[in-house]
Structures are given as structure tokens and as C-alpha cells.
Design an enzyme around this catalytic site. Structure first.
Site, PDB file in Angstrom:
ATOM      1  N   ASP A  59      45.126 -69.622  49.162  1.00  0.00           N
ATOM      2  CA  ASP A  59      43.662 -69.537  49.138  1.00  0.00           C
ATOM      3  C   ASP A  59      43.179 -68.557  48.066  1.00  0.00           C
ATOM      4  O   ASP A  59      42.471 -67.585  48.372  1.00  0.00           O
ATOM      5  CB  ASP A  59      43.105 -69.092  50.502  1.00  0.00           C
ATOM      6  CG  ASP A  59      43.335 -70.116  51.596  1.00  0.00           C
ATOM      7  OD1 ASP A  59      43.419 -71.317  51.288  1.00  0.00           O
ATOM      8  OD2 ASP A  59      43.424 -69.705  52.771  1.00  0.00           O
ATOM      9  N   GLU A 237      38.883 -78.013  55.687  1.00  0.00           N
ATOM     10  CA  GLU A 237      38.610 -76.578  55.661  1.00  0.00           C
ATOM     11  C   GLU A 237      38.542 -76.093  54.227  1.00  0.00           C
ATOM     12  O   GLU A 237      38.580 -76.877  53.290  1.00  0.00           O
ATOM     13  CB  GLU A 237      39.694 -75.822  56.434  1.00  0.00           C
ATOM     14  CG  GLU A 237      41.094 -76.079  55.905  1.00  0.00           C
ATOM     15  CD  GLU A 237      42.188 -75.451  56.760  1.00  0.00           C
ATOM     16  OE1 GLU A 237      41.901 -74.880  57.812  1.00  0.00           O
ATOM     17  OE2 GLU A 237      43.359 -75.547  56.334  1.00  0.00           O
TER      18      GLU A 237
END
Ligand SMILES: *[C@@H]1O[C@H](CO)[C@@H](O)[C@H](O)[C@H]1NC(C)=O
Ligand SMILES: *[C@@H]1O[C@H](CO)[C@@H](O)[C@H](O)[C@H]1NC(C)=O
Ligand SMILES: *[C@@H]1O[C@H](CO)[C@@H](O)[C@H](O)[C@H]1NC(C)=O
Ligand SMILES: *[C@@H]1O[C@H](CO)[C@@H](O)[C@H](O)[C@H]1NC(C)=O
Length: 397
Positions: A59, A237
Site C-alpha cells: 500500500d 478496497e
């Protein structure tokens, strides 16, 4: 699940593909994950390989400021790295938090999925804390005025789900407060927090002008950006929102992100169900967003922009977009697993590609000539040499 016959066929094809490309020789330490690959790969050569970021990051979040790149990632107190080039070398210059988060949820020493924005002289870092597998989650925010060394102030939670203040208000009653991203409306100047995963997927909430809280905690004026109806599990997500030439783009990752376990012969989803990067667009920042086929992101739509490729790149996701301008293109960056290195969560590394827009739809390109924050090529070398250096730099942990 694949039938036995199909499975065998896939196994043979997978092995053949792998051998042809000459990347199949698994290091002994990685056990027999070769046999897992047939299940794993729906690999395409249509998409370009990533430009290597040469840094381990899950991420990743990148901010461009004063001719430098700053990379934020999940980790102890949210580490910050700095580089002059997207391909590194990246040097750690500090952390966002100098102590545990003041929010009492999950592992307070290790926030993840940070998103940092610069607005009116201040950097805001939105970070996630969560108890694994539950909706007990929070998005917190910390601020500073310079990235090189000055302390950050932790302001605590912006939103919470599962437990804590405000979590009894819809949509916090049904969503998961993770994976924050940020967008400002081009015309009104109003800013929004986008967040969410699983349960009820991705949502958007107006922020207060101070960007430290939501505008109306008792009546948040939330809109839903994505949803996978008729699904028991809804793996969408890591959203991001960008703006380009009259459109807002909702980006997100769909599929299984992590916990792949080739050594134990498990953990791989059906082919094509691993992380991939999708997009939809709207003229209105609040949606509704549709994909290239006109399918609503609220009905499972989402055009794939990047996915597993070339028998080596697996499960790219956790993305962001660096906004370009008239003379410099937008850049998509993300993490991915390199099949010839390994599938552990801690093996995820930074990749990036220049975006090109066709009829207003972003596509990744293999162009790597625009990677330098300082407009001139590094050390004044010819650009082909700069590319070579960028592509072959060492991975730093
Ligand atoms: C919490 O995160 C720290 C790193 O910041 C790690 O060392 C520790 O093991 C984690 N604790 C738990 C319970 O996972
Ligand atoms: C466009 O972006 C590049 C790369 O960030 C930067 O060097 C340049 O100054 C920008 N140009 C304009 C006109 O803003
Ligand atoms: C994958 O790893 C191999 C071995 O380290 C390396 O040669 C190759 O460039 C890597 N590819 C990508 C896309 O990371
Ligand atoms: C790559 O990007 C540079 C800078 O934006 C541009 O000048 C060049 O034409 C691009 N190359 C290709 C093959 O698209």
C-alpha cells in the site's frame, strides 16, 4: 474451483508458459510453488511490466514536493522515505508518528495504508488502525508543515467503525474505516475522505475545512462509490480518487491482496481473483461512477487497468495516482509481488507506470522517461542511460 481436468490442463499450460519465459527456476527455499502457479496465473502480456520502484512497500503512498518524491507506507509509526526518482534510491528520513497512535484500536504502533496530502502549507497523513478481520477500525490523521524532520502532530480519529465515538452513526454502522484517500472538488474547493473495504465497500464523506474531522458527524452526507451486490465476500478496497480533464476517477483494488502461501500449497484464489487495479469515472466528484462498458461501480463494475502480467507480476494493487500537468503525465503507482522472488506479504514492492488517456480512459504505458522529479535527467546522463540505471537499481529494504 477448477475441475480436475481443467486443473491438469492449467497445470501443464502454466508450467509451459513459465518455462518458455525462463523465469521458472524456483529458488530451493521457495519449495514447490511452481505447482501453485497454474492455479495462480491468468497472466497477460498485453499489459506492460512495471517500472521498478526498487523499494519494499505494501500500500505505497507517494507525494511529490519541491522536486522530491516522498513515500509513506504501513510500518512502525509509518515510515517516510525520500528519493529524487520514482525508481529510487529511497532513503528513510523518519516516521509520521513519534509514539503510538492516540487511537485505541488494533496495533497502535503500526498504522497502515497511509495517504498524505499537501494543502495550504500543511501535510495531512491519514492512516488506518484496525483489528484484523473485524470492523473495529479507525482512520486517524497527523499533520506537519515540513516533511524533512519537523515533528508531526497526531490528531487522532477522523472516523471510526465497529466501536468508539461516532461508530453508531450510518454508514459507520455498516462499513469498515480503513484505506483512506482524499480528493478536492475542482470547482467548489470542498474536500472529501474516501474509505472502506469488504462489508459495504467504498464510501465518500465530506471533510470539514480543517481536514481533521468530517463535516457533519451526526449526519455525514455519505455517498457509496462502489459495491459488489449478490456477493458474500466483497473484496474491494484501497480506493483512490484522481481528477483528469473534466472527470473524477474512482480507482480501487479488487480481489485477494495477501496471505498467499505457496509453501503450504494454499492461499491462492482462483485465477483472476487476486488483486487487480480497476477504475470508473464520473463528471461529478460524488458519482455515480461507471466503467468503460457503462456498468455502475455500485453494481460490480470496474474496468481493469492493471493486473498480473508476464508470468512474473502477481496481484498488483494498493495504488495511487501522481497527478501530472500540461508537461508531465499522470503516473499510476502500486505494489505487486514478483513471482521469481516470492509471494510473502513482506515481499510486495513498488511499481509504477505512466498513464495515457484514450477517450478519457486511463491506460498504463511502458514509458519510463518521465521518472525524475527534477526535470533534467539525473547526473545529466543521456535518458537511455538514466532508464537503465533506474531499471537495474538494487532493491532496498
Ligand atoms: C505491533 O506492531 C509492532 C511494529 O510496530 C510489532 O513489532 C508488534 O509485534 C505488533 N504487535 C502485535 C500484537 O502484532
Ligand atoms: C509539471 O510537473 C513537473 C513534474 O512534477 C514539474 O517539474 C513541473 O514544474 C510542472 N510544470 C508546471 C507548469 O506546473
Ligand atoms: C523480478 O525479480 C527478478 C529476480 O530478482 C528480476 O530480475 C526482475 O527484474 C523482477 N521483475 C520485476 C517486474 O520486478
Ligand atoms: C514518453 O513520455 C515522454 C514525456 O512525456 C514523451 O515525450 C514521449 O513521446 C513518450 N514516449 C512514448 C513512446 O510514448
Amino acid at each position: 474451483m477448477l475441475s480436475n481436468k481443467l486443473y491438469t490442463l492449467a497445470l501443464v499450460l502454466g508450467a509451459a508458459l513459465f518455462d518458455i519465459r525462463g523465469v521458472g527456476a524456483a529458488p530451493a527455499s521457495q519449495g514447490s510453488w511452481n505447482s501453485g502457479l497454474s492455479q495462480v496465473y491468468e497472466t497477460t502480456d498485453r499489459l506492460p511490466l512495471p517500472n521498478l520502484g526498487n523499494v519494499i512497500a505494501h500500500d505505497p503512498n507517494i507525494v511529490q514536493h519541491d522536486d522530491h518524491y516522498y513515500l509513506f507506507k504501513g510500518g512502525h509509526h509509518v515510515p517516510i522515505f525520500k528519493a529524487d526518482h520514482l525508481s529510487g534510491p529511497w532513503v528513510q528520513i523518519g516516521t509520521v508518528l513519534d509514539a503510538n497512535s492516540i487511537i485505541d484500536v488494533g496495533n497502535r504502533s503500526r498504522p497502515w495504508a497511509p495517504t498524505t496530502v499537501f494543502k495550504d502549507g500543511t501535510f495531512y497523513c491519514y492512516y488506518t488502525l484496525s483489528s484484523p478481520g473485524s470492523r473495529d477500525s479507525a482512520i486517524g490523521v497527523a499533520t506537519t508543515t515540513t516533511l524533512d524532520g519537523s515533528p508531526w502532530k497526531d490528531h487522532g480519529a477522523v472516523i471510526r467503525t465497529g466501536l468508539g465515538e461516532g461508530s453508531d452513526v450510518f454508514p459507520f454502522t455498516e462499513t469498515n474505516a480503513i484505506d483512506a484517500s482524499f480528493i478536492t472538488d475542482q470547482s467548489s474547493g470542498k474536500s472529501y475522505l474516501n474509505y472502506g473495504s469488504f462489508w459495504h465497500n467504498i464510501w465518500q464523506i465530506p471533510l470539514s475545512d480543517d481536514l481533521l474531522s468530517i463535516e457533519a458527524p451526526k449526519k455525514p452526507d455519505a455517498v457509496q462509490l462502489t459495491f459488489m451486490p449478490d456477493q458474500h465476500i466483497r473484496p474491494e478496497e484501497g480506493s483512490w480518487m484522481s481528477y483528469h480533464d473534466g472527470y473524477y476517477y474512482t480507482w480501487f483494488s479488487r480481489g485477494k491482496c495477501c496471505k498467499f502461501n505457496p509453501e503450504k500449497g494454499g492461499g491462492f484464489p482462483d485465477r483472476g481473483h487476486e488483486y487487480n487495479i480497476r477504475v470508473g469515472r464520473s463528471r461529478d466528484i460524488r458519482g455515480p461512477f461507471v466503467d468503460k462498458d457503462g456498468d455502475s461501480l455500485l453494481k460490480g463494475g470496474g474496468t481493469i487497468v492493471y493486473a498480473s502480467n508476464h508470468g512474473v507480476v502477481y496481484a498488483p494493487g494498493g495504488l495511487g495516482v501522481l497527478a501530472g500537468n500540461d508537461s508531465s503525465p499522470d503516473i499510476l503507482y502500486y505494489h505487486y509481488l514478483n513471482a521469481s522472488i516470492g509471494f510473502k506479504d513482506g515481499d510486495a514492492r513498488l511499481g509504477w507506470n505512466v498513464l495515457n488517456y484514450q477517450d478519457g480512459w486511463p491506460e498504463v504505458t511502458s514509458n519510463s522517461t518521465v521518472a525524475n522529479a527534477n526535470a533534467a535527467p539525473i547526473l545529466g546522463l543521456p535518458s537511455w542511460l538514466t532508464i537503465l540505471i533506474g531499471a537495474h537499481g538494487q532493491t532496498s529494504r
